[in-house]
Structures are given as structure tokens and as C-alpha cells.
Design a protein around this motif. Structure first.
Motif, PDB file in Angstrom:
ATOM      1  N   PRO A 150      -3.390 -16.375  58.655  1.00 43.90           N
ATOM      2  CA  PRO A 150      -3.145 -17.582  57.870  1.00 43.90           C
ATOM      3  C   PRO A 150      -2.228 -17.272  56.688  1.00 43.90           C
ATOM      4  N   PRO A 151      -1.584 -18.277  56.123  1.00 44.68           N
ATOM      5  CA  PRO A 151      -0.652 -18.044  55.009  1.00 44.68           C
ATOM      6  C   PRO A 151      -1.263 -17.280  53.843  1.00 44.68           C
ATOM      7  N   VAL A 152      -2.546 -17.497  53.571  1.00 47.28           N
ATOM      8  CA  VAL A 152      -3.175 -16.791  52.453  1.00 47.28           C
ATOM      9  C   VAL A 152      -3.204 -15.286  52.719  1.00 47.28           C
ATOM     10  N   GLY A 153      -3.292 -14.902  54.001  1.00 48.30           N
ATOM     11  CA  GLY A 153      -3.228 -13.482  54.341  1.00 48.30           C
ATOM     12  C   GLY A 153      -1.876 -12.894  53.998  1.00 48.30           C
ATOM     13  N   ALA A 209      -6.555 -10.611  45.047  1.00 50.16           N
ATOM     14  CA  ALA A 209      -7.533 -11.686  45.212  1.00 50.16           C
ATOM     15  C   ALA A 209      -7.208 -12.861  44.302  1.00 50.16           C
ATOM     16  N   ALA A 210      -6.735 -12.564  43.085  1.00 48.00           N
ATOM     17  CA  ALA A 210      -6.385 -13.636  42.155  1.00 48.00           C
ATOM     18  C   ALA A 210      -5.195 -14.440  42.676  1.00 48.00           C
ATOM     19  N   ARG A 211      -4.186 -13.736  43.215  1.00 47.08           N
ATOM     20  CA  ARG A 211      -3.038 -14.452  43.764  1.00 47.08           C
ATOM     21  C   ARG A 211      -3.452 -15.308  44.966  1.00 47.08           C
ATOM     22  N   ALA A 212      -4.340 -14.767  45.794  1.00 49.87           N
ATOM     23  CA  ALA A 212      -4.809 -15.518  46.952  1.00 49.87           C
ATOM     24  C   ALA A 212      -5.604 -16.747  46.526  1.00 49.87           C
ATOM     25  N   PHE A 236      -3.297 -19.421  45.365  1.00 46.37           N
ATOM     26  CA  PHE A 236      -2.619 -20.062  46.491  1.00 46.37           C
ATOM     27  C   PHE A 236      -3.556 -20.997  47.245  1.00 46.37           C
ATOM     28  N   ALA A 237      -4.813 -20.536  47.486  1.00 48.41           N
ATOM     29  CA  ALA A 237      -5.754 -21.312  48.301  1.00 48.41           C
ATOM     30  C   ALA A 237      -6.492 -22.382  47.504  1.00 48.41           C
ATOM     31  N   GLY A 238      -6.517 -22.241  46.169  1.00 53.52           N
ATOM     32  CA  GLY A 238      -7.244 -23.205  45.355  1.00 53.52           C
ATOM     33  C   GLY A 238      -8.726 -22.965  45.320  1.00 53.52           C
ATOM     34  N   GLU A 239      -9.173 -21.805  45.778  1.00 52.37           N
ATOM     35  CA  GLU A 239     -10.586 -21.435  45.762  1.00 52.37           C
ATOM     36  C   GLU A 239     -10.693 -19.920  45.874  1.00 52.37           C
ATOM     37  N   PRO A 240     -11.831 -19.348  45.482  1.00 54.30           N
ATOM     38  CA  PRO A 240     -11.984 -17.885  45.565  1.00 54.30           C
ATOM     39  C   PRO A 240     -11.844 -17.389  47.004  1.00 54.30           C
ATOM     40  N   VAL A 241     -11.272 -16.201  47.147  1.00 53.96           N
ATOM     41  CA  VAL A 241     -11.049 -15.598  48.466  1.00 53.96           C
ATOM     42  C   VAL A 241     -11.728 -14.239  48.503  1.00 53.96           C
ATOM     43  N   ASP A 242     -12.547 -14.014  49.536  1.00 54.45           N
ATOM     44  CA  ASP A 242     -13.220 -12.731  49.723  1.00 54.45           C
ATOM     45  C   ASP A 242     -12.323 -11.837  50.576  1.00 54.45           C
ATOM     46  N   LEU A 243     -11.887 -10.713  50.009  1.00 51.98           N
ATOM     47  CA  LEU A 243     -10.947  -9.844  50.708  1.00 51.98           C
ATOM     48  C   LEU A 243     -11.614  -8.795  51.579  1.00 51.98           C
ATOM     49  N   ALA A 244     -12.920  -8.669  51.528  1.00 53.35           N
ATOM     50  CA  ALA A 244     -13.589  -7.540  52.194  1.00 53.35           C
ATOM     51  C   ALA A 244     -13.274  -7.490  53.685  1.00 53.35           C
TER      52      ALA A 244
END
Length: 390
Positions: free
Chosen positions: A33-36, A53-56, A59-67
Motif C-alpha cells: 500500500p502507499p503508506v508502505g 512511523a511519524a511520517r506514515a 500520511f495515513a491520518g492515524e497511527p501506524v504499527d511498523l512491527a
């Protein structure tokens, strides 16, 4: 999360509503996906995991879990570790182990400029016009024998020419890729019951879609130029030896590339034009589903497939199914008569006994003519033996 995750030199290419990330050196690419893509670009810029994670999140408008994403990057070999530089995986039974470089891109770029492609198109139009206006120029299997009047000598002359034409086709793929600064590798594989020489253009996934067409169509482009030149000779001077046989070989090769159901050059163009990523595998799964032969793992794989691949695969699977008898007809029309003639001619030589020169002459020509068939059969049997283990 304050650590910096070092990635290998990855490519990041926008692809519609997805992003293609990959390692061109290892020939491994995946759609995310684009957030990736935002995360990978941040990590390539040297950002920490927190910063990525902050940049993601922005971009997504919500927190993103990178694990999970970081785990996937590691599993794909995209993380720069001592084990990441794995051996380039083989995609054909006989293949170079590494990529082939070549001339500087600027040197070969004129061969694939707008003016050059206009020339390729003009050659193709000329060849089609010749066949329409002069149907007698259309090649026939008997043109091979007409080279010298003796089948063995004709084949001994024409086989090297045929392989040279195939080599030119593949070299043009390679040069077109070099014009983009990419590398390729050559191999030998099997398509159904045909032996094929191929150029691995996997690195095309690292460039925008519109730039992929040139290398994919380059082989057919140079085939069209060769065909136009040969037909021009025939129009000007008649059936000069061995021009009709060469026309036969070039036309057979062009018709072969039209069989998209055998993963030919035009199949690559189809994949690019439709925006698919794994059309062959998805269409295979759809065929198995139609036959009621999907197991649980395959059902899960199909459910996770990209919607675009499923949409295109829903009709491409039937193209594949109808294509198999068409491939048989192509074999029967273009290669069958030649193989039968070689068999009869060689058998007549065998009847003279092992003490005669004609016996050994027939054996040599038969071996050369049937070697591609034998190699294709061997690759097929080897694949069947490996399948239960896989």
C-alpha cells in the motif's frame, strides 16, 4: 524504535494505487500500500523507526504499527544484513548466476529513441504490406529444403543462422534494458513442449510502467526490421538463397511471440498494460478452482491476491486453456513438417549402414534438429521430478 533500520538499495515505484518496492540486485519485488512506500522512503533517507512511523501516521491520518511491516521487509531480504545479499534466485533451468552489464546507457539509447521506434513501426508496416500484396512471399516449411536442394546441407547452413536470429532478438532486449541503466541475464527454459531462449528483465519492475514497454517489445522490433530487409531482398532480387528460409524462421519466431498463453514477450506487455503483478500464478489458481482442485493453502493464496490480478485472471485463464491446442497447431504447422522430413531423411541414411558417410551425416543432422525437442522434454521431466518435493 529510535534505531535506524538499514535497508538494501531498494527501488520505490508508484504503481497506481500501490507502490512497488524491490531489490533490483536480487530481482525481488513486492507491491505494498502507499503508506508502505512512505515508510520505505523514510528508512532509505536514514530516518529512525520512530521517524518513519511519524511520517506514515501523517500520511495515513492515524497511527501506524511498523512491527509487522519491518518483519516482512526482513523476511524478503530487504534489510541490509550479512545474509541479505543472497544468491540471485534462478528462474530457468539454465541461466546466468549474475546480471549482465554492458555498454553505457547513453551509447545505446539512440537505438530506442522516438525516431528509432518510428523506424521499427515502419518496418513492421512494410512487412505486413508485403504479405498482403504478395501472398506468395509468405514462408512455407519447404523453403528450408530449397536452400541447397539437400536437406542435411540446408539445415547445417540454416541452424546457425536461426540461432543467430534468436540471439539478435535477445540481445535487443538486453540493449533496451541497458538504455534504461538496467541489467539483464540470459537463460534457456521450456514453454510447454518448446525450448526457448530468454532474457530475464526482472529489473524492469524498478522503473515506471511506461518505461517497461520498450525492453519488452525490443525483440519483436528488431525481428520486424530483419523481416523487412529480407522481404526487400526478395522483392528486388527474387528468392535468393537462403533468404526464403530465413523469412520462414523470422515469421515463425514472431508468431511464437503472439502466444501470450506461453509467457512470451507479448505476455509481458499484457501484464504491464493491465497493471498486474502475478497474473500467471493467479490465473493458474483460478483454473484450479474452476476444476475443483484448490486446497486450503491455495484458497487462502487466491483470497489474498490483488483484485486486479483476479479480474484479469478471470478471463486470461480461458485464454491459457484455449491456447494449448493452438500451441499444438503451431507445432504441427511450422515445426512438425520439418521434423518429419528430417526423420525420414536421416532414416534413409541409417539404412546405408554405420560404415557409410551418409549414416553419420544423417545422425549429425538429426541430433542437431532434434536437440531442442529433447532438451525441452528433459526440462519438463526434471520439473515433474521436483514437483512432489516442492
Amino acid at each position: 524504535m529510535t534505531a535506524v533500520l538499514r535497508l538494501r538499495p531498494l527501488s520505490v515505484v508508484e504503481e497506481g494505487d500501490e507502490v512497488l518496492i524491490g531489490d533490483p540486485e536480487r530481482g525481488t519485488f513486492v507491491a505494498v500500500p502507499p503508506v508502505g512506500g512512505v515508510v520505505v522512503r523514510a528508512l532509505l533517507d536514514g530516518a529512525t523507526l520512530d521517524e518513519a512511523a511519524a511520517r506514515a501516521a501523517e500520511f495515513a491520518g492515524e497511527p501506524v504499527d511498523l512491527a509487522d511491516f519491518v518483519t516482512a521487509l526482513t523476511d524478503l531480504g530487504f534489510v541490509d544484513t550479512e545474509h541479505a545479499a543472497a544468491v540471485l534466485p534462478a528462474t530457468a533451468p539454465v541461466q546466468q548466476r549474475g546480471w549482465t552489464g554492458g555498454p553505457p546507457p547513453a551509447l545505446v539509447r539512440p537505438l530506442f529513441s522516438t525516431a528509432a521506434w518510428c523506424g521499427y513501426a515502419a518496418a513492421a508496416v512494410f512487412a505486413v504490406a508485403c504479405f498482403l500484396l504478395r501472398p506468395d512471399l509468405w514462408p512455407r516449411p519447404g523453403d528450408v529444403l530449397s536452400t541447397t536442394g539437400e536437406l542435411g546441407t540446408s539445415l547445417l547452413i540454416l541452424l546457425p543462422i536461426g540461432y543467430a536470429l534468436v540471439a539478435l532478438h535477445e540481445v535487443w532486449h538486453w540493449l533496451a534494458a541497458r538504455s534504461l541503466g538496467l541489467r539483464s541475464r540470459f537463460g534457456v527454459d521450456r514453454r510447454l513442449f518448446f525450448l526457448v531462449f530468454e532474457t530475464d528483465l526482472s529489473q524492469l519492475w524498478s522503473v515506471p510502467r511506461r518505461q517497461r514497454y520498450g525492453p519488452q517489445l525490443a525483440g519483436l522490433a528488431v525481428d520486424g526490421v530483419v523481416l523487412a530487409m529480407l522481404l526487400g531482398v526478395q522483392l528486388a532480387a527474387g528468392p535468393v538463397i537462403p533468404v526464403p528460409a530465413m523469412v520462414y524462421a523470422v515469421v515463425a519466431g514472431i508468431l511464437w511471440q503472439c502466444m501470450v498463453f506461453l509467457r512470451t514477450d507479448l505476455y509481458g506487455v499484457l501484464v504491464t498494460a493491465t497493471g498486474c503483478h502475478d497474473l500467471w500464478r493467479v490465473s493458474s489458481l483460478l483454473l484450479r478452482r474452476a476444476a475443483g482442485r484448490l486446497d486450503a493453502a491455495q484458497r487462502a493464496e487466491l483470497a489474498a491476491a490483488a483484485p486486479r490480478d483476479v479480474r484479469v485472471g478471470s478471463w486470461f485463464r480461458w485464454v491459457r486453456l484455449v491456447g494449448y491446442p493452438l500451441a499444438g497447431a503451431y507445432l504441427a504447422l511450422y515445426y512438425g513438417p520439418l521434423l518429419v522430413d528430417v526423420g525420414r531423411w536421416a532414416w534413409a541414411g541409417f539404412a546405408s549402414g554405420a560404415g557409410s558417410l551418409r549414416f553419420w551425416w544423417g545422425l549429425l543432422v538429426a541430433l542437431l534438429a532434434y536437440a531442442p525437442v529433447a532438451a525441452a522434454a528433459w526440462f519438463g521431466l526434471s520439473a515433474l521430478r521436483r514437483r512432489p518435493t516442492a
